[in-house]
Design an enzyme around this catalytic site. Structure first.
Site, mmCIF file in Angstrom:
data_model
loop_
_atom_site.group_PDB
_atom_site.id
_atom_site.type_symbol
_atom_site.label_atom_id
_atom_site.label_comp_id
_atom_site.label_asym_id
_atom_site.label_seq_id
_atom_site.Cartn_x
_atom_site.Cartn_y
_atom_site.Cartn_z
ATOM 1 N N ALA A 205 0.871 -1.175 0.000
ATOM 2 C CA ALA A 205 0.000 0.000 0.000
ATOM 3 C C ALA A 205 0.905 1.222 0.000
ATOM 4 C CB ALA A 205 -0.885 -0.022 1.241
ATOM 5 N N GLU B 283 -0.406 -9.237 -0.382
ATOM 6 C CA GLU B 283 -1.837 -9.466 -0.126
ATOM 7 C C GLU B 283 -2.637 -9.470 -1.428
ATOM 8 O OE1 GLU B 283 -1.689 -6.265 2.750
ATOM 9 O OE2 GLU B 283 -2.516 -7.597 4.274
HETATM 10 C C1 LIG Z 1 -1.320 -2.913 3.434
HETATM 11 C C2 LIG Z 1 -0.321 -2.205 4.038
HETATM 12 C C3 LIG Z 1 -0.577 -1.570 5.342
HETATM 13 C C4 LIG Z 1 0.983 -2.052 3.401
HETATM 14 O O1 LIG Z 1 1.188 -2.576 2.349
HETATM 15 S S1 LIG Z 1 2.198 -1.090 4.152
HETATM 16 C C5 LIG Z 1 3.548 -1.092 3.003
HETATM 17 C C6 LIG Z 1 4.343 -2.356 3.028
HETATM 18 N N1 LIG Z 1 5.455 -2.272 2.143
HETATM 19 C C7 LIG Z 1 6.673 -1.861 2.533
HETATM 20 O O2 LIG Z 1 6.897 -1.543 3.689
HETATM 21 C C8 LIG Z 1 7.747 -1.821 1.477
HETATM 22 C C9 LIG Z 1 8.269 -0.394 1.330
HETATM 23 N N2 LIG Z 1 9.306 -0.321 0.344
HETATM 24 C C10 LIG Z 1 10.585 -0.743 0.588
HETATM 25 O O3 LIG Z 1 10.911 -1.272 1.630
HETATM 26 C C11 LIG Z 1 11.611 -0.531 -0.486
HETATM 27 O O4 LIG Z 1 11.096 0.460 -1.376
HETATM 28 C C12 LIG Z 1 11.932 -1.791 -1.301
HETATM 29 C C13 LIG Z 1 10.675 -2.441 -1.852
HETATM 30 C C14 LIG Z 1 12.690 -2.777 -0.441
HETATM 31 C C15 LIG Z 1 12.799 -1.408 -2.530
HETATM 32 O O5 LIG Z 1 13.915 -0.670 -2.119
HETATM 33 P P1 LIG Z 1 14.772 0.148 -3.206
HETATM 34 O O6 LIG Z 1 15.050 -0.742 -4.379
HETATM 35 O O7 LIG Z 1 15.911 0.742 -2.483
HETATM 36 O O8 LIG Z 1 13.779 1.273 -3.762
HETATM 37 P P2 LIG Z 1 13.311 2.587 -3.013
HETATM 38 O O9 LIG Z 1 14.232 3.715 -3.341
HETATM 39 O O10 LIG Z 1 13.032 2.335 -1.564
HETATM 40 O O11 LIG Z 1 11.885 2.814 -3.719
HETATM 41 C C16 LIG Z 1 11.746 3.482 -4.977
HETATM 42 C C17 LIG Z 1 10.651 4.512 -4.831
HETATM 43 O O12 LIG Z 1 9.434 3.839 -4.551
HETATM 44 C C18 LIG Z 1 8.848 4.371 -3.373
HETATM 45 N N3 LIG Z 1 8.140 3.308 -2.659
HETATM 46 C C19 LIG Z 1 8.531 2.029 -2.469
HETATM 47 N N4 LIG Z 1 7.621 1.375 -1.743
HETATM 48 C C20 LIG Z 1 6.638 2.259 -1.478
HETATM 49 C C21 LIG Z 1 5.410 2.176 -0.772
HETATM 50 N N5 LIG Z 1 4.973 1.026 -0.224
HETATM 51 N N6 LIG Z 1 4.658 3.288 -0.676
HETATM 52 C C22 LIG Z 1 5.044 4.434 -1.251
HETATM 53 N N7 LIG Z 1 6.179 4.565 -1.943
HETATM 54 C C23 LIG Z 1 6.974 3.497 -2.046
HETATM 55 C C24 LIG Z 1 10.029 4.888 -2.567
HETATM 56 O O13 LIG Z 1 9.610 5.845 -1.625
HETATM 57 C C25 LIG Z 1 10.888 5.466 -3.666
HETATM 58 O O14 LIG Z 1 10.358 6.711 -4.044
HETATM 59 P P3 LIG Z 1 11.332 8.025 -4.132
HETATM 60 O O15 LIG Z 1 12.274 7.684 -5.247
HETATM 61 O O16 LIG Z 1 10.379 9.125 -4.447
HETATM 62 O O17 LIG Z 1 12.020 8.120 -2.826
#
Ligand SMILES: C=C(C)C(=O)SCCNC(=O)CCNC(=O)[C@H](O)C(C)(C)COP(=O)(O)OP(=O)(O)OC[C@H]1O[C@@H](n2cnc3c(N)ncnc32)[C@H](O)[C@@H]1OP(=O)(O)O
Length: 295
Positions: A103, A149
């Site tokens: 999300a 999910e």
């Molecule tokens: C249903 C619920 C409550 C949920 O799903 S909560 C969310 C659960 N998901 C997460 O916590 C995963 C979050 N993302 C991450 O941990 C990391 O992005 C990953 C997937 C490991 C990838 O890492 P990297 O390859 O280093 O890429 P990263 O630079 O972090 O991401 C690229 C861009 O996507 C964005 N992004 C990645 N996941 C995102 C997310 N879930 N929501 C919003 N933006 C996201 C991130 O902010 C970045 O944007 P910007 O360039 O503007 O900073």
């Protein structure tokens, strides 16, 4: 990753165009006269019989994070394919880097309990679980949080060998909110689900296959082709009976064994009221291919 269009051109050896961009009667791709101009997804009709609805999540800058506009579009695309009699099954995919990274954390950062409650946060996701047709996830890259999910909302999950699954919500101070705590234990059992949810650790495609989360793992560049093949294989059967079979399997997650078996029996008996059941058995006895009519 190549676009869905490029991939399907490779897979099918003919020109596959985005359904939104193509003129009526363009031949290969089905034209949706009322197709909306999607911004976060792409849709195409693919397969040698043009009976597979393909949806690609397309929000590359955010690794396909599932913001509300994306989910509204995804829900609409699924509902439209579900209503379309020419579509046998639906495939949802992402990019090589990410199926979906969850999300959208930026979108929900300032949500409150009351705004979630009043606005029915994540309610749109039910459009996928309500789909009567088979929905297959083709997962390359990250399928995290809501991405995992979403894959679990689908009926079958195929994965590319570099896929990574996880429920990392615990890292950001929340818990899975779109089925992760309920569907994951049903796929992999309590101990593994607890480990995944409580640590936030990722699991790779082969582990996911071993656990039963994923049906099959393919090389990254073969995943979409293999998933479309699967959808086409399902599409050789009676759509009516496929729908009933899906309902019956899903009932196993909702009930006790005894009432599930009763449910199955009534659906099974019910197939004997269909033309397609009669045709299937008659074709077997006459040693010919069945000609199902969806009736
Ligand atoms: C249903 C619920 C409550 C949920 O799903 S909560 C969310 C659960 N998901 C997460 O916590 C995963 C979050 N993302 C991450 O941990 C990391 O992005 C990953 C997937 C490991 C990838 O890492 P990297 O390859 O280093 O890429 P990263 O630079 O972090 O991401 C690229 C861009 O996507 C964005 N992004 C990645 N996941 C995102 C997310 N879930 N929501 C919003 N933006 C996201 C991130 O902010 C970045 O944007 P910007 O360039 O503007 O900073």
């Amino acid at each position: 990753m190549a676009s869905v269009s490029a991939l399907t051109r490779v897979i099918l050896g003919k020109t596959a165009l985005n359904a939104r961009a193509v003129a009526p009667n363009a031949g290969f791709v089905k034209f949706y006269s009322a197709a909306p101009a999607y911004e976060n997804i792409k849709t195409e009709v693919v397969g040698s019989k043009k009976n597979v609805g393909l949806i690609q999540l397309h929000r590359p800058k955010a690794l396909n994070a599932l913001c509300k506009p994306l989910f509204v579009e995804l829900g609409k695309a699924v509902v439209d394919f579900d209503k379309d009699d020419s579509i046998a099954a639906i495939v949802i995919t992402g990019s090589e880097k990410a199926f979906a990274a969850g999300a959208d954390i930026k979108e929900m950062q300032n949500n409150t309990y009351s705004s979630n409650n009043k606005g029915g946060f994540l309610r749109e996701w039910e459009d996928i679980s309500n789909c009567g047709k088979p929905v297959i996830a083709a997962v390359n890259g990250f399928a995290l949080g809501g991405g995992c999910e979403l894959a679990m909302l689908c009926d079958i999950i195929y994965a590319g060998e570099k896929a990574k699954f996880g429920q990392p919500e615990i890292n950001i101070g929340t818990i899975p909110g779109a089925g992760g705590t309920q569907r994951l234990p049903r796929y992999v059992g309590k101990s593994k689900a607890m480990e995944i949810v409580l640590t936030g650790n990722f699991i790779d495609a082969h582990e996911a296959e071993k656990m039963g989360l994923v049906s099959k793992v393919f090389p990254v560049d073969k995943l979409l082709e293999e998933t479309i093949n699967l959808a086409e294989r399902i599409g050789t059967h009676s759509p009516l009976i496929v729908k009933l079979a899906k309902q019956a399997v899903n009932q196993a997650y909702e009930t006790t064994l005894k009432s599930g078996l009763q449910f199955e029996k009534s659906i099974f008996y019910g197939t004997f009221a269909t033309e397609d059941r009669k045709e299937g058995m008659t074709a077997f006895i006459e040693k010919r291919a069945p000609n199902f009519k969806n009736e």
